[in-house]
Write a protein that holds these residues in place. Structure first.
Motif, PDB file in Angstrom:
ATOM      1  N   GLU A  36       0.850  -1.184   0.000  1.00 16.08           N
ATOM      2  CA  GLU A  36       0.000   0.000   0.000  1.00 16.08           C
ATOM      3  C   GLU A  36       0.891   1.241   0.000  1.00 16.08           C
ATOM      4  O   GLU A  36       1.940   1.266   0.641  1.00 16.08           O
ATOM      5  CB  GLU A  36      -0.912   0.004   1.233  1.00 16.08           C
ATOM      6  N   PHE A  37       0.463   2.258  -0.746  1.00 17.54           N
ATOM      7  CA  PHE A  37       1.293   3.452  -0.870  1.00 17.54           C
ATOM      8  C   PHE A  37       1.584   4.091   0.482  1.00 17.54           C
ATOM      9  O   PHE A  37       2.677   4.597   0.715  1.00 17.54           O
ATOM     10  CB  PHE A  37       0.618   4.471  -1.794  1.00 17.54           C
ATOM     11  N   LYS A  38       0.632   4.010   1.403  1.00 15.95           N
ATOM     12  CA  LYS A  38       0.834   4.640   2.718  1.00 15.95           C
ATOM     13  C   LYS A  38       1.955   3.961   3.499  1.00 15.95           C
ATOM     14  O   LYS A  38       2.473   4.532   4.473  1.00 15.95           O
ATOM     15  CB  LYS A  38      -0.475   4.617   3.521  1.00 15.95           C
ATOM     16  N   GLU A  39       2.341   2.749   3.088  1.00 18.57           N
ATOM     17  CA  GLU A  39       3.423   2.039   3.766  1.00 18.57           C
ATOM     18  C   GLU A  39       4.806   2.466   3.276  1.00 18.57           C
ATOM     19  O   GLU A  39       5.820   2.121   3.896  1.00 18.57           O
ATOM     20  CB  GLU A  39       3.279   0.524   3.562  1.00 18.57           C
ATOM     21  N   VAL A  40       4.861   3.191   2.161  1.00 18.63           N
ATOM     22  CA  VAL A  40       6.155   3.510   1.546  1.00 18.63           C
ATOM     23  C   VAL A  40       7.029   4.345   2.475  1.00 18.63           C
ATOM     24  O   VAL A  40       8.206   4.050   2.669  1.00 18.63           O
ATOM     25  CB  VAL A  40       5.957   4.213   0.191  1.00 18.63           C
ATOM     26  N   SER A  41       6.460   5.405   3.076  1.00 19.98           N
ATOM     27  CA  SER A  41       7.282   6.252   3.944  1.00 19.98           C
ATOM     28  C   SER A  41       7.782   5.467   5.151  1.00 19.98           C
ATOM     29  O   SER A  41       8.905   5.695   5.624  1.00 19.98           O
ATOM     30  CB  SER A  41       6.519   7.505   4.388  1.00 19.98           C
ATOM     31  N   GLU A  42       6.973   4.517   5.646  1.00 22.93           N
ATOM     32  CA  GLU A  42       7.433   3.691   6.771  1.00 22.93           C
ATOM     33  C   GLU A  42       8.581   2.786   6.339  1.00 22.93           C
ATOM     34  O   GLU A  42       9.518   2.545   7.101  1.00 22.93           O
ATOM     35  CB  GLU A  42       6.266   2.856   7.319  1.00 22.93           C
ATOM     36  N   THR A  43       8.525   2.291   5.102  1.00 28.95           N
ATOM     37  CA  THR A  43       9.612   1.465   4.577  1.00 28.95           C
ATOM     38  C   THR A  43      10.901   2.265   4.487  1.00 28.95           C
ATOM     39  O   THR A  43      11.994   1.744   4.690  1.00 28.95           O
ATOM     40  CB  THR A  43       9.235   0.920   3.179  1.00 28.95           C
ATOM     41  N   LEU A  44      10.773   3.558   4.201  1.00 32.27           N
ATOM     42  CA  LEU A  44      11.948   4.434   4.115  1.00 32.27           C
ATOM     43  C   LEU A  44      12.492   4.793   5.497  1.00 32.27           C
ATOM     44  O   LEU A  44      13.588   5.326   5.603  1.00 32.27           O
ATOM     45  CB  LEU A  44      11.590   5.716   3.358  1.00 32.27           C
ATOM     46  N   GLY A  45      11.713   4.508   6.554  1.00 30.67           N
ATOM     47  CA  GLY A  45      12.171   4.816   7.902  1.00 30.67           C
ATOM     48  C   GLY A  45      11.297   5.825   8.621  1.00 30.67           C
ATOM     49  O   GLY A  45      11.653   6.307   9.691  1.00 30.67           O
ATOM     50  N   GLY A  46      10.156   6.176   8.009  1.00 28.79           N
ATOM     51  CA  GLY A  46       9.235   7.128   8.631  1.00 28.79           C
ATOM     52  C   GLY A  46       9.101   8.400   7.814  1.00 28.79           C
ATOM     53  O   GLY A  46      10.001   8.788   7.071  1.00 28.79           O
ATOM     54  N   ALA A  47       7.959   9.077   7.966  1.00 26.20           N
ATOM     55  CA  ALA A  47       7.646  10.265   7.157  1.00 26.20           C
ATOM     56  C   ALA A  47       8.608  11.421   7.421  1.00 26.20           C
ATOM     57  O   ALA A  47       8.775  12.295   6.575  1.00 26.20           O
ATOM     58  CB  ALA A  47       6.209  10.711   7.418  1.00 26.20           C
ATOM     59  N   GLU A  48       9.250  11.448   8.592  1.00 30.20           N
ATOM     60  CA  GLU A  48      10.098  12.582   8.953  1.00 30.20           C
ATOM     61  C   GLU A  48      11.578  12.345   8.673  1.00 30.20           C
ATOM     62  O   GLU A  48      12.405  13.216   8.926  1.00 30.20           O
ATOM     63  CB  GLU A  48       9.891  12.929  10.433  1.00 30.20           C
ATOM     64  N   ILE A  49      11.940  11.181   8.147  1.00 30.57           N
ATOM     65  CA  ILE A  49      13.349  10.908   7.869  1.00 30.57           C
ATOM     66  C   ILE A  49      13.802  11.724   6.654  1.00 30.57           C
ATOM     67  O   ILE A  49      13.046  11.923   5.693  1.00 30.57           O
ATOM     68  CB  ILE A  49      13.577   9.393   7.634  1.00 30.57           C
TER      69      ILE A  49
END
Length: 206
Positions: free
Chosen positions: A50-63
């Motif tokens: 799911e697209f919403k999981e992408v930022s978590e895969t990168l390490g979080g929205a604030e990384i």
């Protein structure tokens, strides 16, 4: 028409994985020629998420990340994005420019230009592989580069993906230099019409 990548069966996923494999191989060859040194790239991992999981895969929205964005033109239209965590991008630049891998400084113009060229080569290699397997004429535009938090970088493709569905095909690309490993994340963002053209070309829908 709304199409979801979850509709893909295992055969179609294998075709898309092969695009990743061919693209990674040709990207490694092109980078090696540009740098006049051997470049190792591991077999890419292809995931559906799911697209919403992408930022978590990168390490979080604030990384803090580096985002390299290219337009896609021809018989498919949309965007391609290649994302690297900030420190990973520094290591990758050092790896490619022959600098000490633990030398982590702010990017200068030469290094940012090198990152843009890496994104350009990767995108061109993947699009060429996709073009060969689908017989579609696909070309990348000149790349843009941004340094920002992952959530901000991903807001542009999130808007485009919202018109299509909430699932994305996500290709993890890994660069290797001895025991040093750098992971970058790469995905294609077609517009609504192009998404249907791509799936038809791959035989997913008639």
């Amino acid at each position: 028409m709304t199409i979801n990548i979850e509709d893909l069966n295992n055969l179609h996923i294998d075709v898309l994985r092969e695009i990743g494999n061919i693209g990674a191989g040709s990207a490694a060859t092109a980078l090696a020629k540009m740098l006049n040194k051997k470049v190792n790239m591991d077999v890419p991992k292809v995931k559906v998420m799911e697209f919403k999981e992408v930022s978590e895969t990168l390490g979080g929205a604030e990384i803090l990340v580096i985002g390299i964005l290219l337009g896609v033109n021809g018989e498919l239209n949309g965007n391609i994005m290649f994302i690297l965590e900030y420190n990973a991008a520094q290591v990758l630049v050092n790896m490619l420019l022959g600098k000490p891998l633990d030398e982590l400084n702010d990017f200068n113009e030469l290094e940012l230009s090198a990152l843009k060229e890496i994104g350009n080569i990767l995108a061109g290699s993947y699009l060429s592989a996709m073009s060969s397997l689908t017989n579609l004429n696909i070309m990348p535009s000149v790349p843009d580069i941004a340094i920002d938090m992952a959530g901000a970088i991903l807001s542009v493709p999130a808007i485009e993906f919202g018109k299509i569905g909430d699932t994305v095909l996500y290709i993890e690309t890994e660069f290797l230099d001895g025991n040093t490993r750098v992971v970058g994340d790469f995905f294609l963002i077609p517009d609504v019409e192009s998404y249907e053209i791509l799936l038809k070309a791959l035989g997913v829908i008639s």
